[in-house]
Design a protein around this motif. Structure first.
Motif, PDB file in Angstrom:
ATOM      1  N   MET A   1      42.445  43.098  -4.517  1.00 30.38           N
ATOM      2  CA  MET A   1      41.237  42.633  -3.612  1.00 30.38           C
ATOM      3  C   MET A   1      41.523  42.983  -2.442  1.00 30.38           C
ATOM      4  O   MET A   1      40.597  43.573  -1.693  1.00 30.38           O
ATOM      5  CB  MET A   1      41.152  41.213  -3.915  1.00 30.38           C
ATOM      6  N   LEU A   2      42.895  42.875  -1.810  1.00 32.62           N
ATOM      7  CA  LEU A   2      43.260  42.946  -0.611  1.00 32.62           C
ATOM      8  C   LEU A   2      42.927  44.779  -0.232  1.00 32.62           C
ATOM      9  O   LEU A   2      42.394  45.013   0.921  1.00 32.62           O
ATOM     10  CB  LEU A   2      44.544  42.633  -0.199  1.00 32.62           C
ATOM     11  N   ASN A   3      43.501  45.509  -1.091  1.00 31.59           N
ATOM     12  CA  ASN A   3      43.233  46.743  -1.190  1.00 31.59           C
ATOM     13  C   ASN A   3      42.043  47.379  -1.123  1.00 31.59           C
ATOM     14  O   ASN A   3      41.711  48.270  -0.316  1.00 31.59           O
ATOM     15  CB  ASN A   3      44.187  47.507  -2.195  1.00 31.59           C
ATOM     16  N   GLU A   4      41.067  46.769  -1.600  1.00 27.40           N
ATOM     17  CA  GLU A   4      39.664  47.088  -1.550  1.00 27.40           C
ATOM     18  C   GLU A   4      39.071  46.780  -0.195  1.00 27.40           C
ATOM     19  O   GLU A   4      38.325  47.679   0.364  1.00 27.40           O
ATOM     20  CB  GLU A   4      38.846  46.242  -2.610  1.00 27.40           C
ATOM     21  N   ILE A   5      39.555  45.847   0.305  1.00 29.51           N
ATOM     22  CA  ILE A   5      39.026  45.598   1.721  1.00 29.51           C
ATOM     23  C   ILE A   5      39.475  46.468   2.609  1.00 29.51           C
ATOM     24  O   ILE A   5      38.722  46.847   3.572  1.00 29.51           O
ATOM     25  CB  ILE A   5      39.478  44.214   2.080  1.00 29.51           C
ATOM     26  N   LEU A 143      41.734  33.876   1.787  1.00 23.92           N
ATOM     27  CA  LEU A 143      43.198  32.849   2.099  1.00 23.92           C
ATOM     28  C   LEU A 143      42.467  31.324   1.854  1.00 23.92           C
ATOM     29  O   LEU A 143      43.143  30.679   0.941  1.00 23.92           O
ATOM     30  CB  LEU A 143      43.726  32.819   3.464  1.00 23.92           C
ATOM     31  N   LYS A 144      41.197  31.336   2.351  1.00 22.21           N
ATOM     32  CA  LYS A 144      40.502  29.741   2.204  1.00 22.21           C
ATOM     33  C   LYS A 144      40.436  29.510   0.533  1.00 22.21           C
ATOM     34  O   LYS A 144      40.299  28.214   0.374  1.00 22.21           O
ATOM     35  CB  LYS A 144      39.295  29.942   2.757  1.00 22.21           C
ATOM     36  N   GLU A 145      39.958  30.629  -0.079  1.00 21.25           N
ATOM     37  CA  GLU A 145      39.909  30.432  -1.606  1.00 21.25           C
ATOM     38  C   GLU A 145      40.975  30.353  -2.369  1.00 21.25           C
ATOM     39  O   GLU A 145      40.767  29.957  -3.567  1.00 21.25           O
ATOM     40  CB  GLU A 145      38.758  31.629  -1.927  1.00 21.25           C
ATOM     41  N   LYS A 146      42.182  30.515  -1.589  1.00 17.59           N
ATOM     42  CA  LYS A 146      43.485  30.412  -2.083  1.00 17.59           C
ATOM     43  C   LYS A 146      43.813  31.403  -3.322  1.00 17.59           C
ATOM     44  O   LYS A 146      44.343  31.173  -4.119  1.00 17.59           O
ATOM     45  CB  LYS A 146      43.773  28.933  -2.718  1.00 17.59           C
ATOM     46  N   LYS A 147      43.051  32.763  -3.034  1.00 19.31           N
ATOM     47  CA  LYS A 147      43.333  33.861  -3.975  1.00 19.31           C
ATOM     48  C   LYS A 147      44.569  34.679  -3.375  1.00 19.31           C
ATOM     49  O   LYS A 147      44.920  35.434  -4.230  1.00 19.31           O
ATOM     50  CB  LYS A 147      42.077  34.634  -4.040  1.00 19.31           C
ATOM     51  N   THR A 149      48.145  34.565  -0.524  1.00 19.05           N
ATOM     52  CA  THR A 149      49.010  33.648   0.270  1.00 19.05           C
ATOM     53  C   THR A 149      49.132  34.030   1.891  1.00 19.05           C
ATOM     54  O   THR A 149      48.493  35.286   2.114  1.00 19.05           O
ATOM     55  CB  THR A 149      50.591  34.092  -0.309  1.00 19.05           C
ATOM     56  N   GLU A 150      49.653  33.426   2.659  1.00 14.59           N
ATOM     57  CA  GLU A 150      49.691  33.665   3.897  1.00 14.59           C
ATOM     58  C   GLU A 150      50.257  34.935   4.409  1.00 14.59           C
ATOM     59  O   GLU A 150      50.253  35.680   5.060  1.00 14.59           O
ATOM     60  CB  GLU A 150      50.251  32.336   4.593  1.00 14.59           C
ATOM     61  N   ASP A 151      51.426  35.086   3.679  1.00 18.06           N
ATOM     62  CA  ASP A 151      52.284  36.243   3.642  1.00 18.06           C
ATOM     63  C   ASP A 151      51.414  37.405   3.503  1.00 18.06           C
ATOM     64  O   ASP A 151      51.418  38.569   4.302  1.00 18.06           O
ATOM     65  CB  ASP A 151      53.530  36.383   2.939  1.00 18.06           C
ATOM     66  N   GLU A 152      50.700  37.550   2.474  1.00 20.82           N
ATOM     67  CA  GLU A 152      49.899  38.660   2.031  1.00 20.82           C
ATOM     68  C   GLU A 152      48.529  38.743   3.225  1.00 20.82           C
ATOM     69  O   GLU A 152      48.470  40.112   3.494  1.00 20.82           O
ATOM     70  CB  GLU A 152      49.068  38.486   0.592  1.00 20.82           C
TER      71      GLU A 152
END
Length: 185
Positions: A1-5, A143-147, A149-152
């Motif tokens: 998910m983060l990689n896509e963003i 992060l709000k959706e808790k998908k 962590t804060e570190d990620e």
């Protein structure tokens, strides 16, 4: 998910840099370039067509372009399109060949164009920063959706900042190259 963003942000930033390159090609320097007339539209039997689709455009020497319409009756339409454009050039017609002579740029005009190029560069940087903001916002939504962590989130924002810095560096290089081209006599 983060990689896509991150990939989406990188792609959009690259498109902003490419758009800047495309826009700066139209800025007239001291040398003749066929890109100068690429954006011209010619009235071709009632519809506006790009000049490159109704005529061949060639650089005849460092300060002149030759435009040869494929149909003889298109000569006047091409002349009208050139005169109506914001190029500030007067076409010289000899039979079916139209010549555009590019006068040398004055020092004042070079500085004016340099400011314009710089402004276009700033607009591209603003677009890139907006893309960064959108990407960071998407990461915070995850992060709000808790998908994630804060570190990620912290790592992702750092990566997005690195992508942004690289894109802004590219913009600076493009602007610098165009300004050098403008100032070369």
């Amino acid at each position: 998910m983060l990689n896509e963003i991150k990939k989406d942000a990188q792609t959009r930033m690259a498109k902003s840099v490419d758009a800047l390159r495309h826009d700066l090609v139209k800025v007239r320097t001291g040398r003749a370039s066929t890109a100068l007339v690429d954006s011209l539209k010619v009235n071709y039997y009632g519809s506006d067509m790009p000049l490159t689709q109704v005529a061949s455009v060639a650089v005849s020497d460092a300060r002149s372009l030759t435009i040869t319409p494929w149909e003889k009756q298109m000569v006047s339409a091409v002349e009208k399109a050139i005169l109506a454009s914001d190029l500030g050039l007067t076409p010289n017609t000899a039979g079916t060949v139209i010549r555009l002579n590019l006068p040398a740029l004055t020092e004042e005009r070079r500085k004016e164009l340099s400011k314009h190029v710089h402004g276009e560069g700033e607009n591209a940087k603003v677009a890139i920063r907006n893309i960064r903001r959108d990407a960071n916002q998407q990461v915070k939504e995850l992060l709000k959706e808790k998908k994630v962590t804060e570190d990620e989130v912290g790592r992702a924002e750092g990566d997005i900042q690195k992508i942004t810095d690289a894109a802004i560096k590219d913009v600076d290089e493009v602007v610098k190259a165009k300004e050098q081209e403008l100032m070369a006599v």
